[in-house]
Scaffold this motif. Structure first.
Motif, short mmCIF file in Angstrom:
data_model
loop_
_atom_site.label_atom_id
_atom_site.label_comp_id
_atom_site.label_asym_id
_atom_site.label_seq_id
_atom_site.Cartn_x
_atom_site.Cartn_y
_atom_site.Cartn_z
N ASN A 174 0.80 -1.11 -0.06
CA ASN A 174 -0.33 -0.29 0.07
C ASN A 174 1.18 1.10 0.12
OD1 ASN A 174 -2.83 -1.53 0.52
ND2 ASN A 174 -1.29 -1.95 2.94
N TRP A 175 0.73 2.19 -1.26
CA TRP A 175 1.92 3.24 -0.95
C TRP A 175 1.03 4.51 -0.96
CZ3 TRP A 175 6.47 3.61 -1.58
CH2 TRP A 175 7.16 4.96 -2.23
N ASP A 176 2.03 5.12 0.12
CA ASP A 176 0.85 6.18 0.05
C ASP A 176 0.65 7.26 -0.51
OD1 ASP A 176 0.41 8.94 1.21
OD2 ASP A 176 -0.32 8.32 3.19
N PRO A 177 1.10 7.81 -1.37
CA PRO A 177 1.38 9.36 -2.33
C PRO A 177 2.12 10.40 -1.70
CG PRO A 177 -0.78 8.21 -3.53
CD PRO A 177 -0.39 8.06 -2.18
N GLN A 178 1.39 10.38 -0.71
CA GLN A 178 0.99 12.26 -0.43
C GLN A 178 2.67 11.50 0.96
OE1 GLN A 178 -2.17 13.89 1.17
NE2 GLN A 178 -1.19 15.15 2.75
N ALA A 179 3.33 10.90 1.50
CA ALA A 179 3.42 11.17 2.64
C ALA A 179 5.07 9.81 1.66
CB ALA A 179 3.27 9.95 3.97
N LEU A 180 5.00 9.44 0.55
CA LEU A 180 6.26 8.83 -0.38
C LEU A 180 6.47 7.84 0.51
CD1 LEU A 180 7.49 11.82 -1.59
CD2 LEU A 180 5.71 10.85 -2.40
N THR A 181 5.18 6.90 1.33
CA THR A 181 5.65 5.52 2.05
C THR A 181 4.83 4.58 1.74
OG1 THR A 181 6.74 4.75 3.47
CG2 THR A 181 4.86 6.20 3.90
N ALA A 182 5.48 3.60 1.61
CA ALA A 182 4.95 2.49 2.02
C ALA A 182 3.79 2.31 3.32
CB ALA A 182 5.03 1.06 2.02
N VAL A 183 2.85 2.01 3.49
CA VAL A 183 2.24 1.63 4.63
C VAL A 183 1.76 -0.05 4.80
CG1 VAL A 183 1.71 3.94 4.66
CG2 VAL A 183 0.30 2.44 4.10
#
Length: 901
Positions: A174-183
């Motif tokens: 799951n990629w968070d395109p705002q925080a630029l990290t996987a979660v």
RNA sequence: GGGAGUUUAGCUCAGCUGGUUCAGAGCACUUGCCUUACAAGCAAGGGGUCAUUGGUUCGAAUCCAAUAACUCCCACCA
């Protein structure tokens, strides 16, 4: 000295908190007492107190203070969580407001800013907790990224890696395109969203048409999708192998609309024929199912997104555009090219990032994972077999379900604020001339270098993994790492304080935190981390909405405390919060707490105002009053103890509230209260003070401040005995909690009867419009043995303002009457006309009710099946009811007769 | 789609293994009181077919079934 008639909590609360801190009364060191340990669910280091914290920490404080007073060595460890994603987001935002782009900084420079930020805002929340009265051992305050905790996390990572429980691999995450990290999966919140379902035409290669009975049909297949922007990544169209409609397409290829790429038609049973058109476009790079199908059918995977959610160079003319803007643009283009069959409204669930609320993008990337299946088993077992108890128990169900369907935990985050993954990479040349990357996982770079040398003879540069660990990877060690049990597993503290006793937390982090702490406990201590988990409810507003910043429906806890006092707010929260129930919070509930504090304050004023005479003999009524109050306390204490065993805190508080307000203030103090200007005898006074003190002890866990204040003032009241015991460190919180003892239920019942008679007298006054000052006489018809106990005569006289009480065997003429149970009472009204009609009417109504009641009892007793089938005891009770009802009817009839004469 | 839970007075909730704790509590409400502790109070009082419908039982708020409404959790249906 004049005491104000209104209690003002402000000065009092500040004073006593300082006192507790100064005397280090919250501090705990291992000793020979039994330990009682609670670890705080660490709030975000840069957060501020909200209502959820208030509730949660009030409950913890109640339990901790009570345990302390029960003679246990109570230790409540506070601390904060580094909260990697949200803190990093805050720092990034702060920097960008200053015109600094994170990407222009080195890791070290960024971390310097982050630590500065943490120093500045970190711990505000802990300061706020002091206002609430939290009795945390502040000397033990910890932070998930302080040295001990940091090192513990690293060691655990290395250990799990060496055990084969941590691995690195390329997976769909799951990629968070705002925080630029996987979660992790748990950090994805699925929300219902109103979108569209687009039906797109995929033409068959070379415009080959379907032939039906020799007639030419369509030359395209329609695919329904909610995400048309992903067509640039399409590498197949999938249909069900048994779908009649699409057999003609078997082995054919189709053209992705607008893109022009030719992709195969594949057949897979995964497809739901009922949904849409029964045809599914496959985008292996951007959907977990498509990814799996892609693997199965060896499809190409085309990544079309940048990490920030914009289209990359594979997006063709849309490159650089945001994914949602692209959706609109591409639909417009497809419409124009007549490649859209239709568009429907559609509601589906879309994953959002828990921290940033950005729409999650499935993304293929290399991440670190913890293998969960094995450690999950133990964690399930200890809850199933009751080693750990959940309150309320219903949460066991979702706990079980989660653990039985657990997936591996993605623990790497593409952030800088956090525990950096202790993995080091080295590039090795091989004999065949290729280069190979090896991974060394070690607690430090030195250690890694040593291993590199020993294992590979490598002495070159090591590159440490850039990622940090999921915040929960440090939280799950909290109950152990707080006592340094990872680094020094045999130290005295961990042996003494672990396992902890109660964990108080909100149910929304049962998987994030509770379950994983249990796993870590089993893995690293071979022992559960806590024995009980108390799940609080969620604090909602009057309309039932979750309290949130964005809705602006959350009151500021600190303002509430200023308005109602911490004691008042604590009581308000507790009263409406049984375990696991959501708490519909309305500020006005705090008024009840504030009013209660004021009530107690005024009880103190009353007692303080009495003059005490040592010569005066104690009256019989006072002696009875004290005896009764003692019995009453014993009775309520028993109830409270049961309530605490079952974690029913609001019930326990309510019992204490009623004991103090009703029994102590409204009854007991009124019973012993001397006439205005008269003194009270020493014996009664001292007993009253002692009772008051004990009540303050009982209430202290709930309302720590006012109880401390009053307890101290009470010490100065009882000059004979108590002054000496008021040592330097004396505090109500160091007293022994009163415990239940055997009590005489008969005595309590007798007094209840007296209280009912008093109420009857008062009621008569009320309904007849008589002044409370007017003295009345009371005649009680003697029953046959059971009934009114004359021990309470004096009390009835005093509180009912009754002149004489006579026990008679005949009914009294010219009097109003009332019944308490089967006891008849008469009050003659001197010089007053009795409204015979009204009186008759009242009695006749009562009679009617009693006859109806008798009829229902008779019906029961007339039923042979009941008499034969029901237990003896139950039948006896019914017979007693019948006798009582008959007696009552007889009495009522006689009274009516008498009146009518 | 799967699972769990809830439904009792105007509000928030207690009511354990069916029977005097059975219809309760607090708040709110009504009436009368500024009675030298407290109007942030005192005294008294009025509120409920225990969601609906069936069943089991001598007896159901309590056990069973169905229905309805609400809440929560989980799940990749494009």
């Amino acid at each position: 000295m004049e005491i104000a008639s209104k209690y003002d909590p402000r000065a009092v609360e500040e004073k006593w908190y300082e006192f507790w801190l100064e005397k280090k009364l919250f501090h705990s060191e291992p000793d020979n007492r039994r330990a009682y340990t609670v670890v705080i669910p660490p709030p975000n280091v840069t957060g501020v107190l909200h209502m959820g914290h208030m509730l949660n920490n009030t409950i913890q404080d109640v339990l901790v203070r009570r345990a302390r007073m029960m003679g246990k060595n109570a230790c409540w460890v506070p601390g904060t969580d580094h909260a990697s994603i949200s803190t990093e987001a805050k720092v990034v935002k702060m920097l960008s407001e200053k015109g600094i782009d994170k990407r222009s900084l080195t890791r070290d420079e960024f971390l310097k800013y982050a630590w500065e930020w943490k120093e500045k805002y970190g711990g505000i929340i802990l300061k706020q907790l002091r206002k609430l009265g939290a009795s945390c051992d502040w000397d033990r305050t910890a932070f998930t990224m302080d040295d001990i905790r940091y090192e513990s996390v690293i060691r655990v990572f290395v250990d799990l890696y060496n055990k084969g429980l941590i691995y690195r691999g390329a997976r769909m995450v799951n990629w968070d395109p705002q925080a630029l990290t996987a979660v992790s999966d748990e950090e994805v919140i699925y929300k219902e969203s109103h979108g569209k379902l687009f039906y797109l035409k995929y033409f068959v290669e070379n415009r080959e048409q379907r032939t039906e009975n020799g007639v030419l049909g369509k030359d395209y297949i329609v695919v329904a999708t909610t995400r048309p922007e992903t067509i640039m990544g399409d590498t197949a169209v999938c249909v069900h192998p048994e779908d009649e409609r699409y057999q003609w397409l078997k082995g054919k290829r189709v053209i992705v609309p607008g893109v022009g790429r030719v992709v195969p038609i594949i057949m897979d049973e995964y497809v739901d024929r009922e949904f849409g058109t029964g045809a599914l476009k496959i985008t292996p790079a951007h959907d977990i199912n498509d990814y799996n199908l892609g693997l199965k059918h060896s499809l190409e995977s085309i990544n079309i997104f940048n990490d920030n959610g914009t289209l990359n160079e594979n997006g063709g003319k849309y490159a650089g555009m945001d994914r949602f803007a692209c959706r609109k643009a591409i639909m417009k283009d497809l419409e124009e090219a007549n490649l859209v069959e239709k568009t429907e409204d559609y509601v589906n669930k879309v994953g959002h990032s828990e921290r940033t609320d950005a729409v999650i993008e499935p993304k293929l990337s290399t991440q670190w994972f913890v293998k969960m299946s094995e450690i999950a088993k133990k964690a399930l077992e200890v809850v199933e077999n009751g080693r750990i108890q959940f309150h309320p128990e219903k949460f066991k169900n979702s706990y079980r379900h989660w653990l039985e369907n657990i997936k591996d935990w993605c623990i790497s985050r593409q952030l800088w604020w956090g525990h950096r993954i202790p993995a080091y990479y080295l590039e090795l040349g091989t004999e065949s001339g290729e280069r190979r990357t090896e991974i060394i996982v070690a607690v430090s770079e030195d250690e890694a270098r040593k291993i590199a040398k020993e294992k590979y003879g490598y002495t070159g540069v090591l590159r440490q993994d850039e990622d940090v660990l999921d915040t929960w990877f440090s939280s799950w060690l909290w109950p152990i790492s707080l006592f340094d049990g990872i680094r020094n597993p045999d130290n005295e503290e961990i042996k003494y304080y672990y396992p902890t006793d109660d964990l108080i937390t909100a149910p929304d982090i049962i998987f994030f935190w509770v379950a994983r702490m249990i796993m870590a406990g089993e893995e690293y201590r071979d022992e559960v981390p806590f024995k009980h988990v108390y799940f609080t409810g969620i604090v909602r507003d009057k309309l039932g909405r979750k309290m949130s910043k964005s809705l602006g429906n959350s009151p500021d806890p600190i303002e509430l405390i200023e308005k109602y006092g911490a004691d008042g707010v604590r009581m308000g929260m507790l009263l409406t919060a049984p375990a696991g129930n959501d708490l519909p919070f309305d500020e006005s509930i705090c008024e009840q707490g504030r009013n209660f504090a004021n009530k107690i304050w005024n009880a103190l004023r009353l007692v303080k105002g009495w003059t005490v005479s040592s010569e005066l003999q104690q009256s019989a009524e006072n002696a009875v009053s004290i005896e009764w109050m003692e019995q009453r306390m014993a009775c309520v204490l028993e109830q409270i103890e049961k309530d605490f065993e079952q974690y029913r805190l609001s019930e326990a508080l309510m019992s204490t509230y009623k004991l103090i307000w009703d029994d102590f203030c409204s009854w007991f103090l009124e019973m012993i209260k001397p006439a205005y200007g008269s003194p009270i005898d020493r014996e009664t006074y001292n007993a009253a003070i002692r009772i008051f003190e004990r009540l303050m002890c009982m209430l202290h866990p709930f309302m720590p401040f006012i109880t401390e204040e009053i307890w101290h003032i009470l010490q100065t009241c009882d000059e004979n005995e108590n002054v000496a015991k008021l040592g330097e460190n004396s505090s109500v919180m160091m007293q022994h909690m009163p415990v239940s003892v055997f009590f005489d239920q008969r005595m309590l019942d007798d007094c209840d009867l007296a209280r009912e008679i008093i109420a009857g007298v008062r009621n008569t006054r009320n309904s007849k419009g008589l002044s409370p000052k007017e003295v009345l006489d009371l005649f009680v018809v003697k029953g046959d043995g059971v009934g009114f106990n004359p021990r309470f005569d004096g009390i009835v006289k005093k509180l009912g303002n009754v002149g004489t009480i006579e026990y008679v065997s005949e009914k009294v003429d010219g009097a109003v009457s009332f019944m308490v149970g089967t006891t008849e009472c008469f009050i003659p009204l001197k010089n007053k006309d009795i409204d015979v009609d009204a009186e008759c009417k009242k009695l006749e109504e009562e009679l009617k009710y009693a006859e109806g009641f008798l009829a229902s009892v008779m019906k029961k007793l007339g039923n042979e099946k009941f008499v034969n089938g029901a237990p003896e005891k139950v039948v006896a009770v019914e017979r007693q009811k019948k006798a009582d009802a008959e007696k009552k009817i007889e009495a009522l009839k006689a009274q009516i007769e008498l009146l009518k004469k």
